[in-house]
Design an enzyme around this catalytic site. Structure first.
Site, PDB file in Angstrom:
ATOM      1  N   ARG A  80       0.835  -1.207   0.000  1.00  0.00           N
ATOM      2  CA  ARG A  80       0.000   0.000   0.000  1.00  0.00           C
ATOM      3  C   ARG A  80       0.868   1.255   0.000  1.00  0.00           C
ATOM      4  O   ARG A  80       0.544   2.250  -0.652  1.00  0.00           O
ATOM      5  CB  ARG A  80      -0.947  -0.031   1.207  1.00  0.00           C
ATOM      6  CG  ARG A  80      -2.049   0.990   1.140  1.00  0.00           C
ATOM      7  CD  ARG A  80      -3.123   0.743   2.179  1.00  0.00           C
ATOM      8  NE  ARG A  80      -2.628   0.868   3.538  1.00  0.00           N
ATOM      9  CZ  ARG A  80      -3.336   0.593   4.632  1.00  0.00           C
ATOM     10  NH1 ARG A  80      -4.589   0.155   4.519  1.00  0.00           N
ATOM     11  NH2 ARG A  80      -2.824   0.729   5.834  1.00  0.00           N
ATOM     12  N   LYS A 183      -2.869   6.457   1.469  1.00  0.00           N
ATOM     13  CA  LYS A 183      -2.684   6.808   2.874  1.00  0.00           C
ATOM     14  C   LYS A 183      -1.683   7.954   2.966  1.00  0.00           C
ATOM     15  O   LYS A 183      -0.485   7.734   3.130  1.00  0.00           O
ATOM     16  CB  LYS A 183      -2.192   5.578   3.653  1.00  0.00           C
ATOM     17  CG  LYS A 183      -2.529   5.638   5.130  1.00  0.00           C
ATOM     18  CD  LYS A 183      -2.373   4.285   5.791  1.00  0.00           C
ATOM     19  CE  LYS A 183      -2.660   4.346   7.266  1.00  0.00           C
ATOM     20  NZ  LYS A 183      -4.103   4.363   7.568  1.00  0.00           N
TER      21      LYS A 183
END
Ligand SMILES: *Cc1c(COP(=O)(O)O)cnc(C)c1O
Length: 337
Positions: A80, A183
């Site tokens: 991620r 993120k």
């Protein structure tokens, strides 16, 4: 082990002995090293400070029932962070290096890893940011990758409790084609003006899709799921962060014979569900007592106590994290001490 009152720790930062750092310049990353200095010297014109060229991760190390140390699915966080890096025009951290740096940070601060019985854990916070000084608008070509760890207390010191949430139609967390699926710190800075006033009243915020404000997106730093009879339903949206806990819970639903639906969920549908909860690394699952819609005045009630499916999933994921059951999905990453 440090003399810390583990069960009374909160989610605030407790200093530890070392951070891990690596610097990217001339096309390559330096070998990650541990340092006792938790400060990172930064040029005042670094792109991280000027243009929020930054990304982060959050994962946890657990002292397992058999006395070992395990990190939960770190390869997912590594992947991620690579996606966030690419989206922010930053040099991606190689997956092996990401995991090695997390392991090194845990090993160097092992005295801060709470004992199994306390329910406390060691939170791992990897951070990546641009360090090149720039005033013209363009990305850095030098980057810093750091891993900070800190012990955090049990999320539910008084039992698996519930929290009220409030819908906010006046602040968007992320634009429809914006950065919500990555993120990055900027998503948080820009939503403090929604989350802080709610927190002051003891509530979490539920953000809606920012195009129509009709469908559920996610909570400030956690995804949301709802339960109708034996079905787990979680929003499909382009602007929500793909939560690793949400992904894990959907897999566990498969093991437990619970149906899974990932689809748009309209606000008006909220009255049809039996249970609601936010999910993320912090609490794993945090059951929602009620969702307040301040614009319509409707309050959707889910009860002051966690529902049956929430209880079932919470037990299932924690049993894997703490190694109380076999690791059939290969989610535990053991750290050699
Ligand atoms: C980190 C985060 C989550 C939760 O993701 P996990 O991988 O489950 O911890 C959800 N939403 C946002 C916006 C996040 O930043």
């Amino acid at each position: 082990m440090k003399d810390i009152d583990w069960t009374h720790l909160t989610f605030s930062y407790t200093p530890t002995d070392y951070i891990v750092r690596s610097h990217y310049a001339n096309g390559s990353w330096s070998k990650p090293y541990a340092t006792a200095d938790p400060t990172v010297p930064l040029h005042a014109a670094a792109t991280a400070l000027q243009y929020a060229q930054q990304a982060f991760e959050g994962l946890k190390a657990y002292r397992t029932m058999d006395g070992k140390v395990s990190i939960f699915r770190p390869e997912m966080n590594a992947q991620r962070m690579q996606q966030s890096a690419e989206a922010m025009y930053m040099a991606p951290v190689p997956k092996e290096m990401f995991i090695e740096a997390c392991e090194l940070a845990v090993r160097m601060n092992i005295d801060y890893l709470p004992p199994y019985e306390t329910g406390a854990t060691l939170y791992i916070r990897p951070i990546l940011f641009g360090t090149t000084p720039k005033v013209g608008v363009s990305p850095a070509h030098e980057f810093e990758f750091c891993v900070v760890v800190t012990p955090i207390g049990p999320y539910f010191p008084a039992g698996f409790g519930t929290t009220p949430f409030i819908i906010n139609r006046h602040v968007d967390r992320a634009a429809p084609l914006g950065t919500g699926q990555w993120k990055v710190g900027g998503n948080y800075a820009s939503s403090f003006r929604a989350t802080e006033p709610a927190h002051e009243q003891g509530m979490g915020v539920l953000f809606l899709d920012s195009e129509e404000h009709k469908y559920l997106d996610e909570c400030g730093g956690a995804n949301i799921f709802l339960v109708k009879q034996n079905t787990y339903v979680t929003p499909a949206s382009q602007s929500i962060l793909p939560s690793i806990i949400n992904d894990s819970l959907m897999t566990l639903c498969g093991d437990l014979g619970i149906q899974v639906e990932r689809r748009k969920i309209a606000v008006e549908e909220l009255g049809e569900f039996d249970e609601a909860a936010s999910c993320g690394t912090g609490a794993a699952i945090s059951p929602i007592s009620r969702i307040i819609d301040p614009d319509s005045g409707i309050i959707y009630e889910y009860g002051e106590r966690a529902g049956k499916v929430c209880e079932q999933l919470y037990k299932a994921i924690r049993d894997i994290q703490y190694a109380r059951v076999p690791d059939i999905h290969n989610w535990r990453h053991y750290v050699d001490l």
